[in-house]
Design an enzyme around this catalytic site. Sequence first.
Site, PDB file in Angstrom:
ATOM      1  N   CYS A 143      42.704  41.998   5.642  1.00 32.49           N
ATOM      2  CA  CYS A 143      42.990  42.110   7.084  1.00 32.49           C
ATOM      3  C   CYS A 143      43.711  40.839   7.513  1.00 32.49           C
ATOM      4  O   CYS A 143      44.236  40.097   6.667  1.00 32.49           O
ATOM      5  CB  CYS A 143      41.723  42.388   7.889  1.00 32.49           C
ATOM      6  SG  CYS A 143      40.479  41.084   7.872  1.00 32.49           S
TER       7      CYS A 143
ATOM      8  N   CYS B  62      36.454  39.632  10.211  1.00 28.15           N
ATOM      9  CA  CYS B  62      35.868  40.815  10.861  1.00 28.15           C
ATOM     10  C   CYS B  62      35.923  42.058   9.962  1.00 28.15           C
ATOM     11  O   CYS B  62      34.911  42.481   9.409  1.00 28.15           O
ATOM     12  CB  CYS B  62      36.568  41.117  12.188  1.00 28.15           C
ATOM     13  SG  CYS B  62      36.293  39.854  13.454  1.00 28.15           S
ATOM     14  N   ARG B  63      37.111  42.664   9.822  1.00 23.77           N
ATOM     15  CA  ARG B  63      37.207  43.962   9.149  1.00 23.77           C
ATOM     16  C   ARG B  63      37.106  43.905   7.631  1.00 23.77           C
ATOM     17  O   ARG B  63      36.321  44.660   7.034  1.00 23.77           O
ATOM     18  CB  ARG B  63      38.516  44.660   9.546  1.00 23.77           C
ATOM     19  CG  ARG B  63      38.572  45.066  10.999  1.00 23.77           C
ATOM     20  CD  ARG B  63      39.973  45.426  11.409  1.00 23.77           C
ATOM     21  NE  ARG B  63      40.864  44.266  11.329  1.00 23.77           N
ATOM     22  CZ  ARG B  63      42.165  44.301  11.520  1.00 23.77           C
ATOM     23  NH1 ARG B  63      42.764  45.445  11.777  1.00 23.77           N
ATOM     24  NH2 ARG B  63      42.886  43.193  11.448  1.00 23.77           N
ATOM     25  N   SER B  64      37.904  43.057   6.977  1.00 23.64           N
ATOM     26  CA  SER B  64      37.895  43.115   5.502  1.00 23.64           C
ATOM     27  C   SER B  64      36.592  42.622   4.873  1.00 23.64           C
ATOM     28  O   SER B  64      36.160  43.197   3.866  1.00 23.64           O
ATOM     29  CB  SER B  64      39.130  42.432   4.894  1.00 23.64           C
ATOM     30  OG  SER B  64      39.192  41.074   5.213  1.00 23.64           O
TER      31      SER B  64
ATOM     32  N   ASP C 126      40.687  46.399  15.440  1.00 20.90           N
ATOM     33  CA  ASP C 126      40.200  45.052  15.148  1.00 20.90           C
ATOM     34  C   ASP C 126      39.125  44.662  16.165  1.00 20.90           C
ATOM     35  O   ASP C 126      39.428  44.430  17.332  1.00 20.90           O
ATOM     36  CB  ASP C 126      41.372  44.074  15.213  1.00 20.90           C
ATOM     37  CG  ASP C 126      40.994  42.721  14.648  1.00 20.90           C
ATOM     38  OD1 ASP C 126      39.775  42.432  14.558  1.00 20.90           O
ATOM     39  OD2 ASP C 126      41.901  41.960  14.292  1.00 20.90           O
TER      40      ASP C 126
ATOM     41  N   ASN D  35      40.294  37.849   7.907  1.00 20.68           N
ATOM     42  CA  ASN D  35      39.234  37.896   6.876  1.00 20.68           C
ATOM     43  C   ASN D  35      37.891  37.408   7.417  1.00 20.68           C
ATOM     44  O   ASN D  35      37.106  36.802   6.678  1.00 20.68           O
ATOM     45  CB  ASN D  35      39.642  37.115   5.609  1.00 20.68           C
ATOM     46  CG  ASN D  35      38.728  37.361   4.405  1.00 20.68           C
ATOM     47  OD1 ASN D  35      38.486  36.456   3.608  1.00 20.68           O
ATOM     48  ND2 ASN D  35      38.216  38.564   4.256  1.00 20.68           N
TER      49      ASN D  35
HETATM   50  P1  4NP Z   1      40.181  40.457  11.308  1.00 21.20           P
HETATM   51  O1  4NP Z   1      40.152  40.067  12.861  1.00 21.20           O
HETATM   52  O2  4NP Z   1      41.642  40.469  10.900  1.00 21.20           O
HETATM   53  O3  4NP Z   1      39.579  41.819  11.268  1.00 21.20           O
HETATM   54  O4  4NP Z   1      39.369  39.418  10.575  1.00 21.20           O
HETATM   55  C1  4NP Z   1      40.668  38.869  13.386  1.00 21.20           C
HETATM   56  C2  4NP Z   1      39.958  37.697  13.235  1.00 21.20           C
HETATM   57  C3  4NP Z   1      40.433  36.524  13.818  1.00 21.20           C
HETATM   58  C4  4NP Z   1      41.603  36.539  14.529  1.00 21.20           C
HETATM   59  C5  4NP Z   1      42.325  37.722  14.680  1.00 21.20           C
HETATM   60  C6  4NP Z   1      41.853  38.882  14.104  1.00 21.20           C
HETATM   61  N1  4NP Z   1      42.072  35.348  15.152  1.00 21.20           N
HETATM   62  O5  4NP Z   1      43.033  35.420  15.943  1.00 21.20           O
HETATM   63  O6  4NP Z   1      41.513  34.261  14.897  1.00 21.20           O
END
Ligand code: 4NP
Length: 153
Positions: free
Chosen positions: A8, A13-15, A123, A11
């Site tokens: 993702c 939240c989702r993955s 997300d 790294n």
């Molecule tokens: P992920 O979500 O891609 O599912 O881990 C996010 C986590 C952090 C951020 C964006 C999306 N960020 O902007 O820090």
Amino acid sequence: MIQVLFVCLGNICRSPMAEALFRDLVKKEGLTHQITVDSAGTSDWHIGSPPHKGTLNILKDYHINADDLVCRQFTKEDFKAFDYIVGMDESNLQNIYKILGQPEHPKIIRLLDLTNHQKDVPDPYYTGDFQETYDLLNEGCQLLLEKIKKERL
Ligand code: 4NP
């Protein structure tokens, strides 16, 4: 050994949620010695961090082990090392292609393309809805395991 990598943006939240969920499914099916699971982010924003609290909380709700989940960045070497590189949304795929310097490859897939409904995993970093993400990942991960069994086991 079949190697599966979930990817993702951050790294956190989702993955990592997909990694823990899929590892749990693999364990329940007795396939731990045949399939390894990892996750990575296309950004370098959270390298070394544990998953987001929302991801840890929902994994705990479902009694899924979340120990040892540490953020790392996706690299070119991952393309060689892994058999299935599984993005969470279209922008993840575009970022993977950018890092690899190549467009498309059969081993790079978008998880929800295995389903017959929406194609991007929302997300929860932005939506705040970790349950919605968990439910979609759960469905996608079950279909991914079926695909791997059909293709490789
Ligand atoms: P992920 O979500 O891609 O599912 O881990 C996010 C986590 C952090 C951020 C964006 C999306 N960020 O902007 O820090």
